[in-house]
Scaffold this active site. Structure first.
Site, PDB file in Angstrom:
ATOM      1  N   ARG A 148       0.865  -1.190   0.000  1.00  0.00           N
ATOM      2  CA  ARG A 148       0.000   0.000   0.000  1.00  0.00           C
ATOM      3  C   ARG A 148       0.891   1.225   0.000  1.00  0.00           C
ATOM      4  NH1 ARG A 148      -3.753   2.176   4.902  1.00  0.00           N
ATOM      5  NH2 ARG A 148      -1.880   3.440   5.241  1.00  0.00           N
ATOM      6  N   TYR A 160      -3.053  11.644   5.246  1.00  0.00           N
ATOM      7  CA  TYR A 160      -3.337  10.358   5.878  1.00  0.00           C
ATOM      8  C   TYR A 160      -2.307   9.303   5.477  1.00  0.00           C
ATOM      9  CZ  TYR A 160      -5.184   5.785   6.734  1.00  0.00           C
ATOM     10  OH  TYR A 160      -5.286   4.485   7.143  1.00  0.00           O
ATOM     11  N   ASP A 211      -5.031   3.795  -0.156  1.00  0.00           N
ATOM     12  CA  ASP A 211      -6.147   4.095   0.736  1.00  0.00           C
ATOM     13  C   ASP A 211      -6.583   5.548   0.569  1.00  0.00           C
ATOM     14  OD1 ASP A 211      -8.028   4.216   2.727  1.00  0.00           O
ATOM     15  OD2 ASP A 211      -6.676   3.679   4.362  1.00  0.00           O
ATOM     16  N   HIS A 213      -9.338   6.678   2.198  1.00  0.00           N
ATOM     17  CA  HIS A 213      -9.786   6.944   3.565  1.00  0.00           C
ATOM     18  C   HIS A 213     -11.032   7.824   3.615  1.00  0.00           C
ATOM     19  CE1 HIS A 213      -8.954   7.098   7.999  1.00  0.00           C
ATOM     20  NE2 HIS A 213      -8.534   5.878   7.679  1.00  0.00           N
ATOM     21  N   GLU A 237      -8.949   1.795  -1.583  1.00  0.00           N
ATOM     22  CA  GLU A 237      -9.659   1.480  -0.340  1.00  0.00           C
ATOM     23  C   GLU A 237     -10.492   2.660   0.145  1.00  0.00           C
ATOM     24  OE1 GLU A 237      -8.334   0.776   4.299  1.00  0.00           O
ATOM     25  OE2 GLU A 237      -6.965   0.201   2.690  1.00  0.00           O
ATOM     26  N   GLU A 263     -13.637  -1.337   6.784  1.00  0.00           N
ATOM     27  CA  GLU A 263     -12.948  -1.466   8.060  1.00  0.00           C
ATOM     28  C   GLU A 263     -13.750  -0.854   9.207  1.00  0.00           C
ATOM     29  OE1 GLU A 263      -9.762   2.096   8.657  1.00  0.00           O
ATOM     30  OE2 GLU A 263      -9.295   0.679   7.059  1.00  0.00           O
ATOM     31  N   ARG A 284     -13.651  -5.395   3.832  1.00  0.00           N
ATOM     32  CA  ARG A 284     -12.520  -5.213   4.752  1.00  0.00           C
ATOM     33  C   ARG A 284     -12.907  -5.265   6.227  1.00  0.00           C
ATOM     34  NH1 ARG A 284      -8.023  -3.556   4.745  1.00  0.00           N
ATOM     35  NH2 ARG A 284      -8.350  -1.619   5.915  1.00  0.00           N
ATOM     36  N   GLU A 340      -4.305  -7.184   5.494  1.00  0.00           N
ATOM     37  CA  GLU A 340      -3.458  -6.056   5.861  1.00  0.00           C
ATOM     38  C   GLU A 340      -2.513  -6.471   6.986  1.00  0.00           C
ATOM     39  OE1 GLU A 340      -3.897  -1.331   7.038  1.00  0.00           O
ATOM     40  OE2 GLU A 340      -5.593  -2.684   7.366  1.00  0.00           O
ATOM     41  N   TRP A 403     -12.343  12.073   8.152  1.00  0.00           N
ATOM     42  CA  TRP A 403     -10.922  11.815   8.353  1.00  0.00           C
ATOM     43  C   TRP A 403     -10.537  10.501   7.683  1.00  0.00           C
ATOM     44  CZ3 TRP A 403      -8.201   7.837  10.910  1.00  0.00           C
ATOM     45  CH2 TRP A 403      -6.818   8.016  10.914  1.00  0.00           C
TER      46      TRP A 403
END
Length: 403
Positions: A148, A160, A211, A213, A237, A263, A284, A340, A403
């Site tokens: 990643r 991030y 990612d 995010h 992601e 996630e 995820r 991950e 975030w």
């Protein structure tokens, strides 16, 4: 009948905060579960200590599914990250106990290995593109087959996923949430350059992930996915917040870049539409945030029916107890995709001792009975709890953003 005689909550901070559940049976068998919820650790600790642990005493430790239903349906107030993380800790600890009683690793109880190892991806970061390329090279040298890649964005404060050089990335870093600034247009211009530079230097003989995010609108995510198609991403992601699952139809209409989400999900209902309408390619959800092994298997079984593969969250905000449980599930599910693997600090390894290993791009769970992990409680006491919160993100105009 092997009854539960004690349930103890351990809160420790060896480099970051973890909440661990220790269940002991009348036969003296101990099971461990991870109850960490990043930035809300004490809420889960209280939920366990004040509500679930007293209800566990005297229950049959071998009736895992019955206990799961008892804690989920019996509470009336269902779902939510605090509830499901607490239930997950109980569930994982009971699977650990069942494996130890049976004298075999949990993955054997789940049907036995469906593969020889668990493909894992690492985190490579850099303050700029040259620094990122150096970090990618270092991880490829370590044997990773999937990376990643995250880099700072010019004009964006505290991007991030980017760690300071030589430091372990930990976003939850202070007792008051840090605040950063975000600009979507700057990111959309810069991200393709970053990932293009990685492919230009290292080619296509490894998997490349990125990612987002949750920071883009669906149409912006579609634009990014289209811009990245030439780089053959393994996935992007969390391209957009997923509260509105139907919004991912718009992303699907504009790109063939694979999408990974989940996630922050804590139940099968959070991803039902995403899976059944094939709006994502990888789910995820993690064992510690989605109700434990028992519920995660249901999510993965639904995903299998629709060709969606697994890609469980495995950042440093989950303890080695959680990673051990995840690997036991990863090894057996037919639709496994990738795991991950951020790793843990040396301090964390003083508290949590695990038997899983990494070699040549793959993780291998322990073959010890149960999960193959145990906690040094004396070491845990050396690292008292420290309040730490995830950052708050703001746009350039000062308004709060994801975030």
């Amino acid at each position: 009948m092997s009854k539960i005689v004690d349930a103890k909550v351990i809160v420790t901070s060896p480099g970051r905060n973890y909440v661990t559940l220790k269940i002991t049976t009348s036969d003296g068998v101990i099971g461990w579960g991870d109850a960490t919820l990043n930035g809300r650790e004490l809420a889960v600790a209280s939920y366990l200590r004040d509500h679930l642990c007293p209800q566990l005493i005297g229950r049959d430790s071998q009736r895992i599914d019955d206990t799961w239903q008892y804690l989920y349906k019996g509470a009336y107030w269902r779902r939510g990250p605090v509830t499901m993380t607490a239930i997950a800790a109980v569930d994982v600890a009971l699977w650990d106990i069942k494996g130890k009683v049976a004298g075999m690793p949990v993955h054997q109880l789940l049907g036995g290995p469906a593969r020889d190892g668990v493909l894992a991806y690492c985190h490579a970061t850099g303050e700029d593109i040259p620094a990122l390329l150096d970090d990618v090279a270092a991880h490829l040298d370590q044997g990773f087959l999937a990376v990643r890649a995250q880099a700072s964005v010019p004009g964006v404060d505290k991007a991030y996923g980017v760690a300071a050089k030589g430091e372990f990335y930990e976003p939850a870093s202070s007792a008051v949430p840090e605040e950063g600034r975000w600009d979507g247009e700057s990111y959309l211009r810069h991200a393709p350059k970053v990932l293009g530079a990685v492919r230009e230097r290292f080619g296509f003989d490894f998997h490349l992930l990125h990612d987002v995010h949750h920071r883009l609108t669906p149409i912006e995510a579609g634009r990014l996915g289209k811009d990245l198609e030439e780089h053959r991403m393994f996935w992007i992601e969390d391209p957009s917040p997923a509260e509105d699952q139907s919004a991912f139809r718009l992303i699907r209409e504009h790109t063939t870049t694979p999408i990974a989400v989940g996630e922050v999900f804590n139940s099968i209902w959070d991803c039902q539409q995403l899976i059944t309408e094939r709006l994502i390619d990888y789910i995820r959800t993690s064992v510690s945030h989605a109700g434990g092994i028992t519920h995660l298997r249901r999510i993965f079984a639904l995903a299998e029916l629709y060709g969606v593969r697994t890609g469980s969250h495995g950042a440093g905000d989950l303890s080695p107890v959680s990673l051990s449980a995840a690997l036991n599930v990863d090894l057996v599910v037919p639709n496994f995709g990738i795991q991950e693997y951020m790793g843990h600090t040396e301090q964390t390894s003083e508290v949590f001792h695990s038997g899983y290993t990494f070699a040549d791009g793959y993780l291998h769970p322990s073959d010890e009975p149960g999960l193959g992990v145990w906690v040094d409680e004396a070491a845990a006491e050396r690292f008292p709890y420290e309040p730490r919160y995830l950052p708050v993100n703001r746009r350039r105009d000062g308004s709060v953003h994801d975030w």
